[in-house]
Design an enzyme around this catalytic site. Structure first.
Site, PDB file in Angstrom:
ATOM      1  CB  THR A  95      -4.335  -8.602   6.385  1.00  0.00           C
ATOM      2  OG1 THR A  95      -4.207  -9.603   7.384  1.00  0.00           O
ATOM      3  CG2 THR A  95      -3.691  -9.109   5.095  1.00  0.00           C
ATOM      4  CE  LYS A 171      -3.666 -13.245   7.609  1.00  0.00           C
ATOM      5  NZ  LYS A 171      -4.418 -12.085   8.107  1.00  0.00           N
ATOM      6  CE  LYS A 241      -9.157  -7.368   2.011  1.00  0.00           C
ATOM      7  NZ  LYS A 241      -9.336  -7.047   3.436  1.00  0.00           N
TER       8      LYS A 241
END
Lengths: 294, 294, 294, 294
Positions: A95, A171, A241
């Protein structure tokens, strides 16, 4: 198919193992070579450098933890861009930020290579069972070529469009919606509690009907039972994050994300209070703090 | 049991019908008496005033649309407080603000009566089938006494605590979490779309896993297909009223609700743009507007 | 001019005194009549009821603390609407919600009377010196007629438009901008402090240039020196009331106010932490709390 | 003192000129050397490389536009860290992110050099007049040594603490408070306008009292008169960069900044609507859009 796999953490090992099981010819590379042991035992070839891996596969998979790692492997001297043959495919399954994906895709295109972005949903046991959800985006022919790999690694794929950026965005946006759900529950539980509703009862109300899904059942339970004081499944720091990835994506394409802002602030407060390593459902503890409940 | 029912809108009629079906002795009152016709045909006694209804039942159910209506019926001269016998129960099943519920409960207590708050989840067909979810809060003995009524009207009850305020809060907080989910999806879809992800694909990503529940399936589809331009299920104006109930509850018990603020602002913008009568998934249209997509 | 004055708190007394000093014929009414003593000593006529005051003046001034008080005085039986002669002016000088001002103005219009809204800026000593800022809105002829009164009470007037709602909005929006400035400073000071900037130095940076005005000098100093632990000038609870007036105004005219939301949440957290009676600069303490600084 | 100056844009030229005027021995370097012409004419020595400039001065000033530029000049091969003598001072006067300042300060410390951060407030004419406000942070002895330079360039200095990060934070936080003031005004003007208050009147209310300072007078006028459709003083894109610096600083030290979030979203919407090159008071246009006013 000749496949190289770079990045053999827990997820990477499980995914690479599925590829061997699918009958493909697999080469592996990891900075810490010892992590490749089991795979080599099952027939994988151990590569001594990123460049060797880059030259081996028709498809080079990376499953790296963050932007810095995939950027280094791809762009540095002797990296993928320098070493992959023309026409080869870099299948990036970690990711990563959409600005980095855009940058890497451009670098590969300049070098006559193709990048496909295919981040996955699911944890290591899901990967080991070949049941990942895989969001795929990139040029149609390259995506087509990777299908046999998706078939052994995943339960199904989702169409992220023709630009690799799309899969990253899909995502990231999915994770972001999860953060918002946790935040909303944190607020709802605080409100309910201060009005005298037992937490387990509010959990019951939520998950019995409209929200009878894993996100609410898992995180609602963590909040109702203050499970954030226990073993973390996914830390506040990691959650932050992810939220920052969503905000950065929003900046890149000019999309304001007010709900992401709320999550960001909660997670920053969690870090400020020394709870960065707790499960990110600790967002609800921050809500409780701001409500005078903790 | 002798039961009075005040407020025979679509929901009220369906619920009252279940009570007759349960073998209870039912009296009905509605400002517009004609709405009581079917129920009278099935054996209900038609009352000529709130006061008459108040004197008839051991339990007086109100199912009224808003604070103003239930406040009038309860507090005005010849209202429930004035006319209900000591020990009788006012079972309020509409969704009302917690400050009003607190006020009404106090007024009933002063008059030697008891208030139970029991807002419901479900639409008229669900009510007709006796499958409502019912959040119940109030003194234990009174709640116990109402159980036979809940049994015929609902699929199950949820415990809202001993203070009637709790049931209102549970309902309000549940609706609020739904508003947040719609807002988060609106943001997520805008982000995904500007990154090239087809909307139907992002819907698929969301609802295949973490969010495989009615809230996301129904509203995700409305957003992906711009269903907010069609027939509204629940209008932006009504949604705004619900979000304002949550914010007012937060004010009453000192709980900040940053996610509710975001929803409030979206819904106000929808109203400002003349979309107050559209389905409240139009929040996603506002997000699209602020993202330069509409 | 024959003037009635209702509401003789500290502000009202100072303003009424200016009107006597201006040579006008003043009648006074206060629920607690004793507060009228000094004014009666200076020549004011003491009225025994709202109705008497309503019948006496060509202009009836109200200077009442909140919506409930002015609503009662104006709308209840024997209130201003019932008792003022046709053509008389209700000059409302308190700070009230725009929905109430709209309602009162309509009631007066129905009764052939006129409402002018004229909230003031300034504290009692400023009022005593006739130096208030007065925001005025209402029909032009009525405003014109009130000018001699503004001349003795105020330093100057500001034009709030022809609808009384405008003056309320101008006052409310001004207070709201102040709340935002305090919040922004709270955030700025927390950021500066965690980066090692001495608070008095950041205060100096702010107020030396761009923000060399009372709002920043006064509140910046309160924040830098944690003056919110001392004697309050204006409490968090009162500040919250003002912010809620802004939000309610935004709801009434469909204007989202995201910065007001932030202030609202801070002030609610202050109340949740038991700081409702502290100076509203305590918003900065809430910011510090959320930053792990307090 | 022997001083090197790197970065001769409009600000840099004006500042360097003041240093020559102060009798110091000045060497200049700019990527585009032609910009150094006037200064060389006034006695400055033209350096052919960053390394030459690095070796010349006891103090090396950089006045570069962004993080990328100062990072390159400082860290790349033949950059300041490599070439400055031990004990020399890098006086960085641009506005940079706190994470970069931290990184550069560490690199200099490792090389036995000292970094002082001293971002300035004021535009080129102010710089030409030696009237800048200068926020200074760094080790006391190094700051002391730079005082003669601050004396010729600035009106005064502000103490940013002993860590260079502090000066960056002070500047960033000051800009951020300005962004918040513009946003709050945008909201206030929209609210006032929809309630019938003439914009020039609301401007008058604001700036007559609490907010009688340049920030409100300048930006209030731009908003009231829709000056954002005219020549930009500071663009939305640049404003966004500043707000993102504040948010990044908040992330670095764990300080949530909800008001900065609001500004970020407004500016992103402005960019989404193609207004990135307009004056950043265009935030008020975004507020107007969300209020159905534009």
């Amino acid at each position: 198919m000749k496949v190289s796999f770079i990045g053999l953490g827990k997820m990477g090992q499980a995914m690479a193992d599925r590829i061997i099981g699918g009958g493909h010819d697999l080469a592996v590379y990891n900075r810490t070579a010892s992590k490749c042991g089991d795979l080599v035992g099952r027939g994988a070839k151990l590569m001594g450098s990123v460049a060797d891996a880059a030259r081996y596969g028709d498809v080079v998979i990376t499953m790296l933890e963050n932007d810095a790692a995939v950027s280094a492997v791809t762009l540095e001297a002797d990296g993928l861009v320098k070493s992959m043959p023309k026409g080869a495919i870099h299948l990036a399954m970690g990711t990563h930020s959409i600005s980095l994906v855009k940058k890497l895709a451009a670098a590969h295109a300049d070098a006559g290579q193709v990048m496909v972005s295919a981040p996955v949903m699911g944890r290591p046991p899901v990967a080991a069972a070949g049941q990942l959800g895989i969001i795929v985006a990139g040029p149609a022919a390259a995506v087509e070529k990777c299908q046999p790999l998706f078939a052994v690694m995943g339960r199904r794929t989702f169409d992220g469009g023709l630009d690799p950026v799309g899969a990253a965005a899909g995502k990231i946006a999915n994770n972001f919606v999860l953060a918002c759900a946790i935040e909303a529950m944190g607020e709802g539980f605080a409100l309910a509690q201060k009005c005298g509703v037992p937490p387990e009862s509010f959990l019951d109300i939520l998950t019995d009907g409209l929200f009878a899904s894993p996100a609410y059942k898992i995180y609602g339970k963590l909040i109702a039972e203050k499970g954030y004081f226990g073993e973390p499944g996914f830390t506040a720091t990691t959650g932050l994050k992810d939220v920052l990835l969503a905000l950065a994506a929003g900046e890149a394409v000019a999309v304001p994300l007010p709900s992401a802002n709320v999550c960001r602030d909660r997670l920053l407060s969690a870090v400020a209070h020394g709870d960065g390593d707790r499960d990110w459902s600790v967002m609800a503890l921050e809500q409780a703090r701001s409500s005078g409940l903790a």
